[in-house]
Design a protein around this motif. Structure first.
Motif, PDB file in Angstrom:
ATOM      1  N   THR A 134       0.839  -1.197   0.000  1.00 50.51           N
ATOM      2  CA  THR A 134       0.000   0.000   0.000  1.00 50.51           C
ATOM      3  C   THR A 134       0.875   1.250   0.000  1.00 50.51           C
ATOM      4  O   THR A 134       1.741   1.412   0.851  1.00 50.51           O
ATOM      5  N   ASN A 135       0.633   2.130  -0.958  1.00 43.29           N
ATOM      6  CA  ASN A 135       1.410   3.362  -1.085  1.00 43.29           C
ATOM      7  C   ASN A 135       0.742   4.517  -0.349  1.00 43.29           C
ATOM      8  O   ASN A 135      -0.457   4.503  -0.071  1.00 43.29           O
ATOM      9  N   HIS A 136       1.546   5.542  -0.089  1.00 48.81           N
ATOM     10  CA  HIS A 136       1.068   6.776   0.535  1.00 48.81           C
ATOM     11  C   HIS A 136       0.334   7.632  -0.489  1.00 48.81           C
ATOM     12  O   HIS A 136       0.718   7.703  -1.659  1.00 48.81           O
ATOM     13  N   ALA A 137      -0.706   8.312  -0.031  1.00 53.30           N
ATOM     14  CA  ALA A 137      -1.359   9.369  -0.808  1.00 53.30           C
ATOM     15  C   ALA A 137      -1.810  10.448   0.164  1.00 53.30           C
ATOM     16  O   ALA A 137      -2.232  10.154   1.284  1.00 53.30           O
ATOM     17  N   CYS A 138      -1.721  11.676  -0.251  1.00 48.49           N
ATOM     18  CA  CYS A 138      -2.145  12.788   0.600  1.00 48.49           C
ATOM     19  C   CYS A 138      -3.662  12.843   0.731  1.00 48.49           C
ATOM     20  O   CYS A 138      -4.181  13.418   1.684  1.00 48.49           O
ATOM     21  N   ASN A 139      -4.375  12.269  -0.241  1.00 47.23           N
ATOM     22  CA  ASN A 139      -5.829  12.152  -0.185  1.00 47.23           C
ATOM     23  C   ASN A 139      -6.171  10.665  -0.326  1.00 47.23           C
ATOM     24  O   ASN A 139      -6.619  10.224  -1.379  1.00 47.23           O
ATOM     25  N   PRO A 140      -5.941   9.863   0.738  1.00 44.30           N
ATOM     26  CA  PRO A 140      -6.059   8.409   0.645  1.00 44.30           C
ATOM     27  C   PRO A 140      -7.506   7.925   0.595  1.00 44.30           C
ATOM     28  O   PRO A 140      -8.431   8.650   0.959  1.00 44.30           O
ATOM     29  N   VAL A 187      -2.260  -5.028  12.385  1.00 46.46           N
ATOM     30  CA  VAL A 187      -2.138  -3.878  11.488  1.00 46.46           C
ATOM     31  C   VAL A 187      -3.217  -4.071  10.425  1.00 46.46           C
ATOM     32  O   VAL A 187      -3.091  -4.932   9.558  1.00 46.46           O
ATOM     33  N   ALA A 188      -4.288  -3.290  10.542  1.00 44.96           N
ATOM     34  CA  ALA A 188      -5.455  -3.486   9.679  1.00 44.96           C
ATOM     35  C   ALA A 188      -5.715  -2.262   8.805  1.00 44.96           C
ATOM     36  O   ALA A 188      -5.402  -1.135   9.182  1.00 44.96           O
ATOM     37  N   PHE A 189      -6.305  -2.510   7.634  1.00 43.65           N
ATOM     38  CA  PHE A 189      -6.656  -1.462   6.682  1.00 43.65           C
ATOM     39  C   PHE A 189      -8.170  -1.404   6.538  1.00 43.65           C
ATOM     40  O   PHE A 189      -8.819  -2.450   6.383  1.00 43.65           O
ATOM     41  N   TYR A 190      -8.714  -0.184   6.560  1.00 40.49           N
ATOM     42  CA  TYR A 190     -10.147   0.040   6.398  1.00 40.49           C
ATOM     43  C   TYR A 190     -10.378   1.053   5.278  1.00 40.49           C
ATOM     44  O   TYR A 190      -9.648   2.040   5.178  1.00 40.49           O
ATOM     45  N   ALA A 191     -11.405   0.817   4.479  1.00 42.82           N
ATOM     46  CA  ALA A 191     -11.740   1.741   3.390  1.00 42.82           C
ATOM     47  C   ALA A 191     -12.357   3.009   3.962  1.00 42.82           C
ATOM     48  O   ALA A 191     -13.253   2.945   4.796  1.00 42.82           O
ATOM     49  N   LEU A 192     -11.881   4.158   3.527  1.00 42.93           N
ATOM     50  CA  LEU A 192     -12.493   5.442   3.891  1.00 42.93           C
ATOM     51  C   LEU A 192     -13.641   5.763   2.952  1.00 42.93           C
ATOM     52  O   LEU A 192     -14.631   6.377   3.339  1.00 42.93           O
ATOM     53  N   ASP A 193     -13.484   5.372   1.706  1.00 40.71           N
ATOM     54  CA  ASP A 193     -14.460   5.620   0.649  1.00 40.71           C
ATOM     55  C   ASP A 193     -14.735   4.298  -0.046  1.00 40.71           C
ATOM     56  O   ASP A 193     -14.010   3.317   0.153  1.00 40.71           O
ATOM     57  N   ASP A 194     -15.749   4.271  -0.906  1.00 42.82           N
ATOM     58  CA  ASP A 194     -15.941   3.113  -1.769  1.00 42.82           C
ATOM     59  C   ASP A 194     -14.716   3.028  -2.672  1.00 42.82           C
ATOM     60  O   ASP A 194     -14.256   4.037  -3.214  1.00 42.82           O
ATOM     61  N   ILE A 195     -14.178   1.825  -2.819  1.00 42.38           N
ATOM     62  CA  ILE A 195     -13.002   1.611  -3.664  1.00 42.38           C
ATOM     63  C   ILE A 195     -13.417   0.678  -4.787  1.00 42.38           C
ATOM     64  O   ILE A 195     -13.892  -0.431  -4.535  1.00 42.38           O
ATOM     65  N   ARG A 251      -2.554   7.434   4.180  1.00 42.26           N
ATOM     66  CA  ARG A 251      -1.646   8.534   4.539  1.00 42.26           C
ATOM     67  C   ARG A 251      -0.651   7.951   5.538  1.00 42.26           C
ATOM     68  O   ARG A 251      -1.033   7.488   6.595  1.00 42.26           O
ATOM     69  N   TYR A 252       0.630   7.963   5.203  1.00 42.68           N
ATOM     70  CA  TYR A 252       1.641   7.363   6.065  1.00 42.68           C
ATOM     71  C   TYR A 252       1.798   8.096   7.395  1.00 42.68           C
ATOM     72  O   TYR A 252       2.082   7.482   8.395  1.00 42.68           O
ATOM     73  N   GLY A 253       1.663   9.399   7.403  1.00 37.58           N
ATOM     74  CA  GLY A 253       1.949  10.137   8.629  1.00 37.58           C
ATOM     75  C   GLY A 253       3.452  10.321   8.758  1.00 37.58           C
ATOM     76  O   GLY A 253       4.190  10.280   7.772  1.00 37.58           O
ATOM     77  N   CYS A 270       2.072  11.272  -5.074  1.00 38.07           N
ATOM     78  CA  CYS A 270       0.687  10.796  -5.097  1.00 38.07           C
ATOM     79  C   CYS A 270      -0.157  11.467  -6.170  1.00 38.07           C
ATOM     80  O   CYS A 270      -1.149  10.904  -6.624  1.00 38.07           O
ATOM     81  N   GLY A 271       0.195  12.680  -6.557  1.00 38.68           N
ATOM     82  CA  GLY A 271      -0.545  13.371  -7.611  1.00 38.68           C
ATOM     83  C   GLY A 271      -1.825  14.047  -7.159  1.00 38.68           C
ATOM     84  O   GLY A 271      -2.579  14.570  -7.976  1.00 38.68           O
ATOM     85  N   ALA A 272      -2.112  14.068  -5.853  1.00 33.88           N
ATOM     86  CA  ALA A 272      -3.331  14.713  -5.351  1.00 33.88           C
ATOM     87  C   ALA A 272      -3.233  16.228  -5.561  1.00 33.88           C
ATOM     88  O   ALA A 272      -2.149  16.809  -5.441  1.00 33.88           O
ATOM     89  N   PRO A 273      -4.357  16.893  -5.849  1.00 32.52           N
ATOM     90  CA  PRO A 273      -4.340  18.350  -6.036  1.00 32.52           C
ATOM     91  C   PRO A 273      -3.773  19.090  -4.818  1.00 32.52           C
ATOM     92  O   PRO A 273      -3.116  20.095  -4.957  1.00 32.52           O
ATOM     93  N   GLN A 274      -4.012  18.584  -3.630  1.00 31.65           N
ATOM     94  CA  GLN A 274      -3.528  19.210  -2.399  1.00 31.65           C
ATOM     95  C   GLN A 274      -2.329  18.446  -1.828  1.00 31.65           C
ATOM     96  O   GLN A 274      -2.165  18.389  -0.611  1.00 31.65           O
ATOM     97  N   CYS A 275      -1.504  17.880  -2.675  1.00 31.97           N
ATOM     98  CA  CYS A 275      -0.358  17.069  -2.244  1.00 31.97           C
ATOM     99  C   CYS A 275       0.536  17.882  -1.320  1.00 31.97           C
ATOM    100  O   CYS A 275       0.847  19.047  -1.598  1.00 31.97           O
ATOM    101  N   GLN A 276       0.969  17.273  -0.213  1.00 28.16           N
ATOM    102  CA  GLN A 276       1.843  17.960   0.729  1.00 28.16           C
ATOM    103  C   GLN A 276       3.271  18.084   0.222  1.00 28.16           C
ATOM    104  O   GLN A 276       4.063  18.839   0.774  1.00 28.16           O
ATOM    105  N   GLY A 277       3.616  17.352  -0.843  1.00 30.00           N
ATOM    106  CA  GLY A 277       4.906  17.498  -1.497  1.00 30.00           C
ATOM    107  C   GLY A 277       6.015  16.563  -1.041  1.00 30.00           C
ATOM    108  O   GLY A 277       6.866  16.192  -1.828  1.00 30.00           O
ATOM    109  N   THR A 278       6.031  16.209   0.240  1.00 28.60           N
ATOM    110  CA  THR A 278       7.096  15.335   0.763  1.00 28.60           C
ATOM    111  C   THR A 278       6.541  14.372   1.791  1.00 28.60           C
ATOM    112  O   THR A 278       5.463  14.579   2.347  1.00 28.60           O
ATOM    113  N   LEU A 279       7.341  13.345   2.052  1.00 21.48           N
ATOM    114  CA  LEU A 279       7.036  12.395   3.142  1.00 21.48           C
ATOM    115  C   LEU A 279       8.098  12.569   4.212  1.00 21.48           C
ATOM    116  O   LEU A 279       9.232  12.817   3.935  1.00 21.48           O
TER     117      LEU A 279
END
Length: 176
Positions: free
Chosen positions: A119-125, A136-144, A153-155, A167-176
């Motif tokens: 699973t990759n990082h995205a600023c709008n995951p 360590v569990a993963f849950y959908a925030l939106d319909d996928i 979002r890695y944090g 990530c290419g998100a319009p509001q990308c934070q730019g760095t990890l």
């Protein structure tokens, strides 16, 4: 990789990893039940080339919002060992599959067969990683949708803002 970030932070307790699934041709009654319990994946997830970075985890079937997608298992290690392994993995392959579960322990998913370790990082995951009850569990925030890349979002990561985010998100934070 909780937060599934490269050496990322809290909260898996001292839980053993689940038993290996029973091969499909050998299942009967109790074995079939044991396989369902041992398999932490609730939805089908595939691994493939990612436009974000390297390999990614992709929904192989539709996943509804708020559903548990699955888990990542691995070896429990102390943080000193986790940091050393992360440095070595980054030097050798550029890929780290480490999840900090507390300030003292981490899960090294390097040898895990669980597809969500990609699973990759995205600023709008579209998913969130939660460490709870030793897992360590993963849950959908939106319909996928089937075929869509699963992202979290890695944090805070060991990169400390030195790695460019792709990530290419319009509001990308730019760095990890």
């Amino acid at each position: 990789m909780p937060t599934l970030r490269p050496l990322i932070a809290p909260t898996l307790a001292d839980a053993p990893t689940a038993a290996e699934p029973v091969p499909a041709g050998e299942q009967s009654g109790d074995q079939a039940v044991a396989r369902r319990i041992a398999d932490p994946q609730k939805f089908k997830v595939s691994v493939g080339p990612s436009p974000i970075d390297g390999q990614g985890a992709f929904a192989a079937e539709p996943i509804p919002a708020r559903a548990k997608i699955g888990e990542v298992r691995g070896e429990f290690v102390d943080m000193k060992q986790a940091r050393a392994r992360a440095r070595e993995a980054e030097r050798l392959t550029g890929r780290i599959f480490m999840v900090a579960i507390s300030d003292k322990r981490a899960v090294d998913a390097t040898s895990s067969s669980d597809p969500l370790r990609f699973t990759n990082h995205a600023c709008n995951p579209n998913a969130v990683l939660k460490v709870q009850q030793g897992r360590v569990a993963f849950y959908a925030l939106d319909d996928i949708a089937a075929g869509q890349e699963i992202t979290v979002r890695y944090g805070a990561t060991h990169h400390a803002g030195r790695l460019r985010c792709a990530c290419g998100a319009p509001q990308c934070q730019g760095t990890l």
